[in-house]
Design an enzyme around this catalytic site. Sequence first.
Site, PDB file in Angstrom:
ATOM      1  N   LEU A 195       0.853  -1.186   0.000  1.00  0.00           N
ATOM      2  CA  LEU A 195       0.000   0.000   0.000  1.00  0.00           C
ATOM      3  C   LEU A 195       0.888   1.235   0.000  1.00  0.00           C
ATOM      4  O   LEU A 195       1.905   1.278   0.699  1.00  0.00           O
ATOM      5  CB  LEU A 195      -0.905   0.029   1.236  1.00  0.00           C
ATOM      6  CG  LEU A 195      -2.153  -0.861   1.223  1.00  0.00           C
ATOM      7  CD1 LEU A 195      -2.829  -0.820   2.593  1.00  0.00           C
ATOM      8  CD2 LEU A 195      -3.133  -0.424   0.147  1.00  0.00           C
ATOM      9  N   ASP A 196       0.519   2.264  -0.766  1.00  0.00           N
ATOM     10  CA  ASP A 196       1.259   3.518  -0.745  1.00  0.00           C
ATOM     11  C   ASP A 196       1.221   4.114   0.659  1.00  0.00           C
ATOM     12  O   ASP A 196       0.287   3.844   1.431  1.00  0.00           O
ATOM     13  CB  ASP A 196       0.637   4.522  -1.721  1.00  0.00           C
ATOM     14  CG  ASP A 196       0.732   4.064  -3.168  1.00  0.00           C
ATOM     15  OD1 ASP A 196       1.680   3.323  -3.487  1.00  0.00           O
ATOM     16  OD2 ASP A 196      -0.143   4.454  -3.971  1.00  0.00           O
ATOM     17  N   PRO A 197       2.205   4.950   1.011  1.00  0.00           N
ATOM     18  CA  PRO A 197       2.174   5.589   2.340  1.00  0.00           C
ATOM     19  C   PRO A 197       0.871   6.331   2.604  1.00  0.00           C
ATOM     20  O   PRO A 197       0.341   6.295   3.721  1.00  0.00           O
ATOM     21  CB  PRO A 197       3.367   6.557   2.279  1.00  0.00           C
ATOM     22  CG  PRO A 197       4.326   5.892   1.334  1.00  0.00           C
ATOM     23  CD  PRO A 197       3.459   5.248   0.278  1.00  0.00           C
ATOM     24  N   ALA A 199      -2.067   5.576   1.596  1.00  0.00           N
ATOM     25  CA  ALA A 199      -3.199   4.660   1.719  1.00  0.00           C
ATOM     26  C   ALA A 199      -3.275   4.003   3.092  1.00  0.00           C
ATOM     27  O   ALA A 199      -2.268   3.799   3.768  1.00  0.00           O
ATOM     28  CB  ALA A 199      -3.109   3.588   0.636  1.00  0.00           C
TER      29      ALA A 199
END
Length: 334
Positions: free
Chosen positions: A72-74, A76
């Site tokens: 997951l992106d930071p 998200a």
Amino acid sequence: MPRVTLPQLPLSGLFAVCKPSGPTSMSVLEDIKKLIGSSPLFVEAEKLEKGKSAGRRRRARNVIKIGQGGTLDPLADGVLVVGVGKATKRLNEFLDCVKEYRTTALLGCETDTYDSEGARVRVAPWRHVTKEAVESMLDKFRGNIYQTPPIFSALKMDGKPLYEYARKGIPLPRPIEQREVTVHSLEMVEWLGSDHAYRWPDKEFTTEEKIAMEKALSSVEKAPLINNMPDITTDQPPMAFVLSMKVSGGTYVRSIVHDLGNALDSAAHVITLTRSRQGRFTLDPQEEHDKSCVPWSVFERAKESIGERDEDGYLEWEREVLDRLEIVEGKKQM
């Protein structure tokens, strides 16, 4: 700890944690690994006994196999599937599984990363966009579609991350390959209009950064669209709306929002992003085989203090994991 026979331990299994927005998936995994590496549930008792000194305990922790089933992106938050021990071999099944997301899109601004963590690349008109216009455009993004991953992503081309081409002004050797993905469902669940506190990122592309990105794209695009469009005013908050979607593995939610903004003759980027389901792991269990996630607050408390053991001898974080653990090898003791 409850008395169990050694053949039943250490355990291997899958569970999910509710990742918070902010930290990277890797940092979340490292925090969890430190706890797992000191638990008899996941480490052979003999190794724990031998690793009583700080240095030897670190070596014992390092042998723990742990991985995640899709970063997951930071920015998200939401479902992050974790595999421990032999369960790490099962993590690939979560890369291609169906996933569900909820995202907030903000109109009028495109960023280099397609989300609010990036820098403003260009701004565009947004006042003409209505709720009805967005809803009528969504059908274009349902079903089997092709999308181009962001140039500011970790995907590699000829061994080099795409973002490196853009930042260093290295011409792309070929166009970024489109990928076919499936959008099983896509709905607008809330029209925020201008009644919100979201704003475009403060950071803007410098002239040098724009030149570098133009150079990177010049070899594959005739006229890279990175210049601001005229007559943009920001006295009123730009329109925002919330989308809910169910997609196949490999889908970039950021690209859907970015492409939707362009289709609306505007620009858009992601402000919030929540992964609400990954395979059978979900934030809101509904079906019989659904599995819930361990709240991140459980691990945060364990990082600060080991805490008290319950009547069965479990620490709080161990109990929370065991209650949600999908055993791959070993038998859970309750």
